[in-house]
Write a protein that holds these residues in place. Sequence first.
Motif, short mmCIF file in Angstrom:
data_model
loop_
_atom_site.label_atom_id
_atom_site.label_comp_id
_atom_site.label_asym_id
_atom_site.label_seq_id
_atom_site.Cartn_x
_atom_site.Cartn_y
_atom_site.Cartn_z
N ALA A 1 0.85 -1.19 0.00
CA ALA A 1 0.00 0.00 0.00
C ALA A 1 0.89 1.24 0.00
O ALA A 1 1.51 1.57 1.01
CB ALA A 1 -0.92 0.00 1.21
N VAL A 2 0.94 1.90 -1.13
CA VAL A 2 1.84 3.06 -1.27
C VAL A 2 1.44 4.17 -0.31
O VAL A 2 2.28 4.79 0.33
CB VAL A 2 1.79 3.58 -2.72
CG1 VAL A 2 2.65 4.83 -2.86
CG2 VAL A 2 2.26 2.50 -3.69
N ALA A 3 0.15 4.41 -0.19
CA ALA A 3 -0.31 5.50 0.66
C ALA A 3 -0.88 4.97 1.97
O ALA A 3 -1.87 5.49 2.48
CB ALA A 3 -1.34 6.33 -0.08
N ASN A 4 -0.27 3.95 2.51
CA ASN A 4 -0.76 3.35 3.75
C ASN A 4 -0.71 4.37 4.89
O ASN A 4 0.34 4.88 5.23
CB ASN A 4 0.09 2.12 4.09
CG ASN A 4 -0.47 1.37 5.29
OD1 ASN A 4 -1.48 1.76 5.86
ND2 ASN A 4 0.18 0.28 5.64
N SER A 5 -1.86 4.65 5.45
CA SER A 5 -1.93 5.66 6.50
C SER A 5 -1.71 5.07 7.88
O SER A 5 -1.69 5.79 8.87
CB SER A 5 -3.30 6.36 6.45
OG SER A 5 -4.33 5.42 6.68
N SER A 6 -1.57 3.75 7.97
CA SER A 6 -1.44 3.14 9.29
C SER A 6 -0.04 3.29 9.87
O SER A 6 0.16 3.10 11.06
CB SER A 6 -1.80 1.65 9.21
OG SER A 6 -0.82 0.96 8.44
N GLY A 7 0.94 3.60 9.03
CA GLY A 7 2.30 3.77 9.51
C GLY A 7 3.03 2.47 9.79
O GLY A 7 4.08 2.47 10.41
N ARG A 8 2.48 1.35 9.35
CA ARG A 8 3.14 0.07 9.60
C ARG A 8 4.35 -0.07 8.69
O ARG A 8 4.34 0.37 7.53
CB ARG A 8 2.17 -1.09 9.34
CG ARG A 8 1.02 -1.14 10.33
CD ARG A 8 0.13 -2.34 10.08
NE ARG A 8 -0.26 -2.42 8.67
CZ ARG A 8 -1.39 -3.00 8.26
NH1 ARG A 8 -2.22 -3.52 9.14
NH2 ARG A 8 -1.68 -3.06 6.98
N PRO A 9 5.40 -0.70 9.18
CA PRO A 9 6.61 -0.82 8.38
C PRO A 9 6.56 -1.95 7.36
O PRO A 9 7.48 -2.08 6.55
CB PRO A 9 7.68 -1.11 9.45
CG PRO A 9 6.93 -1.85 10.52
CD PRO A 9 5.56 -1.23 10.54
N ASP A 10 5.51 -2.77 7.39
CA ASP A 10 5.46 -3.93 6.49
C ASP A 10 5.50 -3.48 5.04
O ASP A 10 4.81 -2.53 4.64
CB ASP A 10 4.18 -4.74 6.72
CG ASP A 10 3.92 -5.00 8.20
OD1 ASP A 10 3.78 -4.02 8.94
OD2 ASP A 10 3.85 -6.18 8.57
N GLU A 11 6.23 -4.22 4.24
CA GLU A 11 6.28 -3.91 2.82
C GLU A 11 4.94 -4.25 2.17
O GLU A 11 4.46 -3.51 1.31
CB GLU A 11 7.40 -4.70 2.15
CG GLU A 11 7.52 -4.41 0.66
CD GLU A 11 8.62 -5.21 0.01
OE1 GLU A 11 8.67 -5.21 -1.23
OE2 GLU A 11 9.42 -5.85 0.72
N ILE A 12 4.36 -5.41 2.58
CA ILE A 12 3.03 -5.79 2.11
C ILE A 12 2.08 -5.55 3.25
O ILE A 12 2.13 -6.21 4.28
CB ILE A 12 3.00 -7.27 1.68
CG1 ILE A 12 3.96 -7.50 0.51
CG2 ILE A 12 1.58 -7.70 1.31
CD1 ILE A 12 4.09 -8.94 0.09
N SER A 13 1.20 -4.57 3.10
CA SER A 13 0.45 -4.14 4.26
C SER A 13 -1.06 -4.12 4.10
O SER A 13 -1.77 -3.82 5.04
CB SER A 13 0.91 -2.74 4.67
OG SER A 13 0.81 -1.85 3.57
N GLU A 14 -1.59 -4.39 2.91
CA GLU A 14 -3.04 -4.38 2.72
C GLU A 14 -3.45 -5.55 1.82
O GLU A 14 -2.64 -6.09 1.07
CB GLU A 14 -3.49 -3.07 2.06
CG GLU A 14 -3.28 -1.83 2.91
CD GLU A 14 -4.14 -1.80 4.16
OE1 GLU A 14 -5.08 -2.63 4.26
OE2 GLU A 14 -3.89 -0.95 5.03
N TYR A 15 -4.75 -5.91 1.93
CA TYR A 15 -5.30 -6.94 1.04
C TYR A 15 -6.06 -6.28 -0.10
O TYR A 15 -6.78 -5.30 0.10
CB TYR A 15 -6.22 -7.87 1.82
CG TYR A 15 -5.49 -8.78 2.76
CD1 TYR A 15 -4.80 -9.89 2.29
CD2 TYR A 15 -5.49 -8.53 4.14
CE1 TYR A 15 -4.12 -10.73 3.16
CE2 TYR A 15 -4.82 -9.36 5.01
CZ TYR A 15 -4.13 -10.46 4.53
OH TYR A 15 -3.45 -11.28 5.38
#
Length: 339
Positions: free
Chosen positions: A118-132
Motif C-alpha cells: 500500500a503506497v499511501a498506507n496511513s497506518s504507519g506500519r513498516p510492512d512492505e506488504i500491508s493491505e489486502y
Amino acid sequence: MKKSRFFPFERNRYFYGKSLTVRDFESEQKYFNDKRRLLNRSLFGGGVVAGLQVVAVDDKSVSVQSGLALDGLGREIIVSSPVTLKLSMMEGFNNNDYAKNVYLCIAYDEKGKEPVHAVANSSGRPDEISEYNRVVEGRRLYIREDAPDPGEFEWNEFAFSTVVLYDDGQVRVLQTVPRYVAEGEPFEIELRVEKTLQTPSVSFEYELLDGLFPVTNGPGYSADGRIRFDAPSGGTADDCTLRWTVKATGRAGDKGDFGPKPGSAVLTIGDRRVLAESARPQSIEIVADVEEKLWETYAARSMDEAISTPAEPAVVLAKISLLQMGPSYVIDHVTPVAL
C-alpha cells in the motif's frame, strides 16, 4: 435478541469533478450490501436455503455438503463444495467428556486475499506488504456444546411456543404448544426429551393445570390429570417425543395456560429425582380461524420485531450424538436440526 440496524440508507451522489476517496467506495458497497441483507432478513429469516446436509463419513468425522444458508443478519453463507471435518480438530470441540451431544454450526466469515504493498498506507506500519486487495466472503464451521435455544428458530416460534421445562446439560425437556387454536377443535401438544446416549433411563411427569385445555387422549396421560413420559436408555434413543391430543373448551378470544401446576414437575434420571423448578405453563389463544390469525399476526409485526436477530447469528446445521469409547469417542449418528 438484538436489533440489526441497516438503515437509514445513504448512497453516493456523483457529479463531474467529484473527488472519490476510500470512504466513498466503501459506502457504495455498504449501501447495496445492507439493502440486500435487510430484504433477506425481513422476507426469509435465517436458516438453510439449500443443501448443507451433514453426514458421518467415519467414526470421528463428518461431511458438510455444498449449499447456501442465510445467517441471522441476512448475510449469505455459501459452501461451494463438500467439506470433510474431523470433530476433534474443529473449533469449539472439547475433550473433557465424550458422552455428549454436540452441535455443528456455520457462520459468515470474511478473509483478506491478495496482499499488496500500500503506497499511501496511513497506518504507519513498516510492512512492505500491508493491505489486502480483495475480501473473500466465506464461512466458518465450528462446534458448540450447548443446545440451541428454541427462540433461535424464529419461524417455528411464530406459530408455536416451545419452552425448556428442564435443562442440566445432559438432559433437556422441551414442550411445544400452538400459539393459536381453533374454537372447539382438537390440537396436539408435544413433549420432547433430549439426552446423551449414555444417560440412564429418564422419566418426566407433572400435574396439568386446570383450565381451558383438558387432555382428551394420548400415551402417558392418566385420569388423575397427570402427564408422564418415560424415555428409554441405551440404543439410539437420544431424542424421544410424546404427543397427545387436547381440545379447547373456551370461546374465540379466550386465552389460557397449558402446562404443569407449580411445583408438580419431577424428573427422574436413573435413581435420582429432581424437582424441575424451571417448568412453566404456556399461553394459548382460542381463535375462530388459525390461518387468518397467523397472517394477521405476521402483518402486524413491528419493524423491530421483523429485524430482531439472535445474539449469535450463526446457523445450526446438525446435532451429532457421541459415544464414549475408552479414552476417545465415536460418532453414533447425526440428526439434522429443523429450521
